[in-house]
Scaffold this motif. Structure first.
Motif, PDB file in Angstrom:
ATOM      1  N   LEU A 183      43.074  38.044  36.334  1.00 51.59           N
ATOM      2  CA  LEU A 183      41.921  38.537  37.094  1.00 51.59           C
ATOM      3  C   LEU A 183      41.114  39.524  36.251  1.00 51.59           C
ATOM      4  O   LEU A 183      39.896  39.595  36.344  1.00 51.59           O
ATOM      5  N   LEU A 184      41.849  40.264  35.414  1.00 50.07           N
ATOM      6  CA  LEU A 184      41.190  41.280  34.608  1.00 50.07           C
ATOM      7  C   LEU A 184      41.753  41.226  33.188  1.00 50.07           C
ATOM      8  O   LEU A 184      42.966  41.244  33.000  1.00 50.07           O
ATOM      9  N   ASP A 185      40.840  41.141  32.225  1.00 49.51           N
ATOM     10  CA  ASP A 185      41.238  41.010  30.820  1.00 49.51           C
ATOM     11  C   ASP A 185      40.532  42.134  30.045  1.00 49.51           C
ATOM     12  O   ASP A 185      39.329  42.064  29.811  1.00 49.51           O
ATOM     13  N   VAL A 186      41.300  43.169  29.732  1.00 52.96           N
ATOM     14  CA  VAL A 186      40.720  44.374  29.123  1.00 52.96           C
ATOM     15  C   VAL A 186      41.029  44.368  27.621  1.00 52.96           C
ATOM     16  O   VAL A 186      42.178  44.207  27.224  1.00 52.96           O
ATOM     17  N   ARG A 187      39.983  44.518  26.814  1.00 56.57           N
ATOM     18  CA  ARG A 187      40.182  44.509  25.354  1.00 56.57           C
ATOM     19  C   ARG A 187      39.523  45.707  24.705  1.00 56.57           C
ATOM     20  O   ARG A 187      38.333  45.928  24.874  1.00 56.57           O
TER      21      ARG A 187
ATOM     22  N   LEU B  74      48.687  42.794  50.759  1.00 54.24           N
ATOM     23  CA  LEU B  74      47.584  42.489  49.834  1.00 54.24           C
ATOM     24  C   LEU B  74      48.103  41.754  48.603  1.00 54.24           C
ATOM     25  O   LEU B  74      47.513  40.774  48.138  1.00 54.24           O
ATOM     26  N   LYS B  75      49.219  42.239  48.085  1.00 53.71           N
ATOM     27  CA  LYS B  75      49.819  41.628  46.888  1.00 53.71           C
ATOM     28  C   LYS B  75      50.186  40.166  47.172  1.00 53.71           C
ATOM     29  O   LYS B  75      49.905  39.274  46.377  1.00 53.71           O
ATOM     30  N   LYS B  76      50.781  39.935  48.357  1.00 59.24           N
ATOM     31  CA  LYS B  76      51.132  38.552  48.758  1.00 59.24           C
ATOM     32  C   LYS B  76      49.886  37.682  48.820  1.00 59.24           C
ATOM     33  O   LYS B  76      49.912  36.500  48.500  1.00 59.24           O
ATOM     34  N   ASP B  77      48.773  38.293  49.273  1.00 57.98           N
ATOM     35  CA  ASP B  77      47.521  37.542  49.397  1.00 57.98           C
ATOM     36  C   ASP B  77      46.811  37.364  48.051  1.00 57.98           C
ATOM     37  O   ASP B  77      45.719  36.789  47.996  1.00 57.98           O
ATOM     38  N   GLY B  78      47.396  37.927  46.982  1.00 62.71           N
ATOM     39  CA  GLY B  78      46.832  37.693  45.644  1.00 62.71           C
ATOM     40  C   GLY B  78      45.985  38.823  45.091  1.00 62.71           C
ATOM     41  O   GLY B  78      45.374  38.682  44.026  1.00 62.71           O
ATOM     42  N   THR B  79      45.930  39.956  45.798  1.00 63.12           N
ATOM     43  CA  THR B  79      45.156  41.095  45.272  1.00 63.12           C
ATOM     44  C   THR B  79      45.886  41.683  44.061  1.00 63.12           C
ATOM     45  O   THR B  79      47.109  41.862  44.088  1.00 63.12           O
ATOM     46  N   ALA B  80      45.132  41.961  43.014  1.00 63.20           N
ATOM     47  CA  ALA B  80      45.695  42.666  41.861  1.00 63.20           C
ATOM     48  C   ALA B  80      45.562  44.165  42.114  1.00 63.20           C
ATOM     49  O   ALA B  80      44.516  44.630  42.559  1.00 63.20           O
ATOM     50  N   LEU B  81      46.647  44.899  41.837  1.00 61.21           N
ATOM     51  CA  LEU B  81      46.665  46.337  42.121  1.00 61.21           C
ATOM     52  C   LEU B  81      46.901  47.108  40.831  1.00 61.21           C
ATOM     53  O   LEU B  81      47.803  46.768  40.052  1.00 61.21           O
ATOM     54  N   ILE B  82      46.077  48.120  40.596  1.00 59.05           N
ATOM     55  CA  ILE B  82      46.289  48.993  39.432  1.00 59.05           C
ATOM     56  C   ILE B  82      46.345  50.409  39.979  1.00 59.05           C
ATOM     57  O   ILE B  82      45.395  50.869  40.627  1.00 59.05           O
ATOM     58  N   GLY B  83      47.467  51.117  39.742  1.00 58.20           N
ATOM     59  CA  GLY B  83      47.601  52.403  40.404  1.00 58.20           C
ATOM     60  C   GLY B  83      48.228  53.496  39.563  1.00 58.20           C
ATOM     61  O   GLY B  83      49.029  53.240  38.671  1.00 58.20           O
ATOM     62  N   VAL B  84      47.813  54.726  39.891  1.00 54.07           N
ATOM     63  CA  VAL B  84      48.417  55.922  39.314  1.00 54.07           C
ATOM     64  C   VAL B  84      49.181  56.603  40.449  1.00 54.07           C
ATOM     65  O   VAL B  84      48.610  56.858  41.507  1.00 54.07           O
TER      66      VAL B  84
ATOM     67  N   GLN C 192      40.845  52.256  22.724  1.00 52.65           N
ATOM     68  CA  GLN C 192      41.309  50.917  22.332  1.00 52.65           C
ATOM     69  C   GLN C 192      42.451  50.399  23.211  1.00 52.65           C
ATOM     70  O   GLN C 192      43.480  49.962  22.705  1.00 52.65           O
ATOM     71  N   LEU C 193      42.257  50.460  24.524  1.00 48.46           N
ATOM     72  CA  LEU C 193      43.293  49.920  25.428  1.00 48.46           C
ATOM     73  C   LEU C 193      43.096  48.422  25.604  1.00 48.46           C
ATOM     74  O   LEU C 193      41.974  47.962  25.851  1.00 48.46           O
ATOM     75  N   THR C 194      44.199  47.679  25.494  1.00 43.51           N
ATOM     76  CA  THR C 194      44.155  46.227  25.716  1.00 43.51           C
ATOM     77  C   THR C 194      45.270  45.857  26.693  1.00 43.51           C
ATOM     78  O   THR C 194      46.428  46.224  26.474  1.00 43.51           O
ATOM     79  N   PHE C 195      44.913  45.233  27.794  1.00 48.96           N
ATOM     80  CA  PHE C 195      45.915  44.749  28.751  1.00 48.96           C
ATOM     81  C   PHE C 195      45.270  43.721  29.687  1.00 48.96           C
ATOM     82  O   PHE C 195      44.041  43.632  29.758  1.00 48.96           O
ATOM     83  N   GLN C 196      46.120  42.950  30.354  1.00 49.08           N
ATOM     84  CA  GLN C 196      45.628  41.983  31.345  1.00 49.08           C
ATOM     85  C   GLN C 196      46.323  42.258  32.680  1.00 49.08           C
ATOM     86  O   GLN C 196      47.446  42.763  32.700  1.00 49.08           O
ATOM     87  N   VAL C 197      45.660  41.885  33.754  1.00 47.97           N
ATOM     88  CA  VAL C 197      46.271  41.967  35.082  1.00 47.97           C
ATOM     89  C   VAL C 197      46.059  40.627  35.782  1.00 47.97           C
ATOM     90  O   VAL C 197      44.948  40.087  35.785  1.00 47.97           O
ATOM     91  N   GLN C 198      47.161  40.122  36.348  1.00 50.45           N
ATOM     92  CA  GLN C 198      47.113  38.827  37.027  1.00 50.45           C
ATOM     93  C   GLN C 198      46.857  39.028  38.524  1.00 50.45           C
ATOM     94  O   GLN C 198      47.153  40.099  39.075  1.00 50.45           O
ATOM     95  N   ALA C 199      46.371  37.983  39.175  1.00 54.44           N
ATOM     96  CA  ALA C 199      46.245  38.023  40.639  1.00 54.44           C
ATOM     97  C   ALA C 199      47.631  38.268  41.232  1.00 54.44           C
ATOM     98  O   ALA C 199      48.620  37.674  40.777  1.00 54.44           O
ATOM     99  N   GLY C 200      47.723  39.163  42.202  1.00 55.94           N
ATOM    100  CA  GLY C 200      49.003  39.437  42.861  1.00 55.94           C
ATOM    101  C   GLY C 200      49.938  40.326  42.052  1.00 55.94           C
ATOM    102  O   GLY C 200      51.087  40.532  42.458  1.00 55.94           O
ATOM    103  N   GLU C 201      49.451  40.884  40.949  1.00 59.23           N
ATOM    104  CA  GLU C 201      50.296  41.751  40.115  1.00 59.23           C
ATOM    105  C   GLU C 201      49.996  43.217  40.429  1.00 59.23           C
ATOM    106  O   GLU C 201      48.853  43.580  40.716  1.00 59.23           O
ATOM    107  N   PHE C 202      51.029  44.053  40.347  1.00 59.01           N
ATOM    108  CA  PHE C 202      50.876  45.495  40.581  1.00 59.01           C
ATOM    109  C   PHE C 202      51.197  46.207  39.272  1.00 59.01           C
ATOM    110  O   PHE C 202      52.342  46.219  38.827  1.00 59.01           O
ATOM    111  N   LEU C 203      50.162  46.779  38.670  1.00 62.86           N
ATOM    112  CA  LEU C 203      50.321  47.473  37.386  1.00 62.86           C
ATOM    113  C   LEU C 203      50.290  48.981  37.620  1.00 62.86           C
ATOM    114  O   LEU C 203      49.331  49.511  38.181  1.00 62.86           O
TER     115      LEU C 203
END
Ligand SMILES: Nc1ncnc2c1ncn2[C@@H]1O[C@H](COP(=O)(O)OP(=O)(O)OP(=O)(O)O)[C@@H](O)[C@H]1O
Length: 227
Positions: free
Chosen positions: A3-7, A194-204, A27-38
């Motif tokens: 869902l999100l591709d950060v380079r 939300l995660k089950k429904d495919g929402t990608a979550l990024i949290g502190v 220079q942060l590089t990471f990806q987040v998938q649908a339904g993933e909690f980062l």
């Protein structure tokens, strides 16, 4: 699905009165998938909140790319026009911050219903009341003004307002900081759904154990990388 591709995403602040340039992250590089909690982890001042605000475009990134795969096609959050960012915020990308911004003479239920009312939804107030009840805000406060609420009560209104619209990408900046056990459990249940429904979550989270079992992966920011 990614869902999100950060380079090579970077953000620095120019502090004009000192003439200094403060790097928040570089220079942060990471990806987040649908339904993933980062989980975004790391010591104080390493740039965790700034990363979330940069992805939400509260801050303009300094460089790099953040490709978000929206329902309307791919869009680079670094370069997107403000009008496209506004649209994404209404339809797909949500942010839960640590603090509510109460407005004079706007009741809790009106503040929560507002994002749905903007979409012309007749059930906006009913949904707002449901959510305030879910987070355990006392019923007699629903029609009161949040500026006089306690920190935890304000945060319940804040959560309800941020979560009333469905999001495909949800950014969470310390949402549990001032919450009691009832609201923490309610938030956890909501995020699980939300995660089950495919929402990608990024949290502190300063207490990531609140989200134990939900977090899939950690992105750890390091002070030595910010410079
Ligand atoms: N608007 C701003 N102007 C100048 N510097 C800023 C600004 N916002 C943040 N910073 C600086 O950027 C760095 C990262 O701040 P940030 O709030 O993102 O850290 P954090 O990892 O979330 O910290 P904490 O764990 O303490 O909440 C800090 O050194 C901070 O002083």
């Amino acid at each position: 699905m990614t869902l999100l591709d950060v380079r090579n995403l970077s953000k620095h602040f120019d502090v004009h009165h000192t003439g200094r340039r403060i790097p928040a992250f570089t220079q942060l590089t990471f990806q987040v998938q649908a339904g993933e909690f980062l989980l975004v982890a790391g010591p104080n001042g390493v740039g965790k909140s700034t990363l979330l605000r940069t992805l939400y475009r509260t801050y303009r990134p300094t460089g790099g790319q953040a490709l978000y795969h929206s329902l309307l096609g791919s869009i680079d959050l670094v370069r997107a026009a403000d009008v496209d960012i506004t649209l994404l915020r209404r339809r797909e990308v949500g942010m839960v911050s640590q603090f509510l911004r109460p407005r004079p003479r706007v009741t809790a239920v009106d503040l929560v219903a507002e994002p749905l009312l903007d979409d012309g939804r007749p059930d906006a107030h009913d949904q707002a009341k449901d959510l305030l009840g879910t987070f355990g805000l006392k019923r007699d406060l629903w029609t009161a003004y949040p500026s006089t609420f306690s920190g935890g009560e304000q945060q319940k209104v804040n959560l309800a307002r941020a979560l009333i619209l469905p999001a495909r990408l949800l950014l969470l900046d310390e949402p549990t900081a001032s919450l009691d056990a009832v609201a923490r459990t309610a938030l956890r249940e909501r995020l699980t759904q939300l995660k089950k429904d495919g929402t990608a979550l990024i949290g502190v989270f300063h207490h990531p154990e609140d989200m134990a079992g939900l977090i899939d992966r950690a992105l750890t920011l390091r002070a030595d990388a910010a410079g």
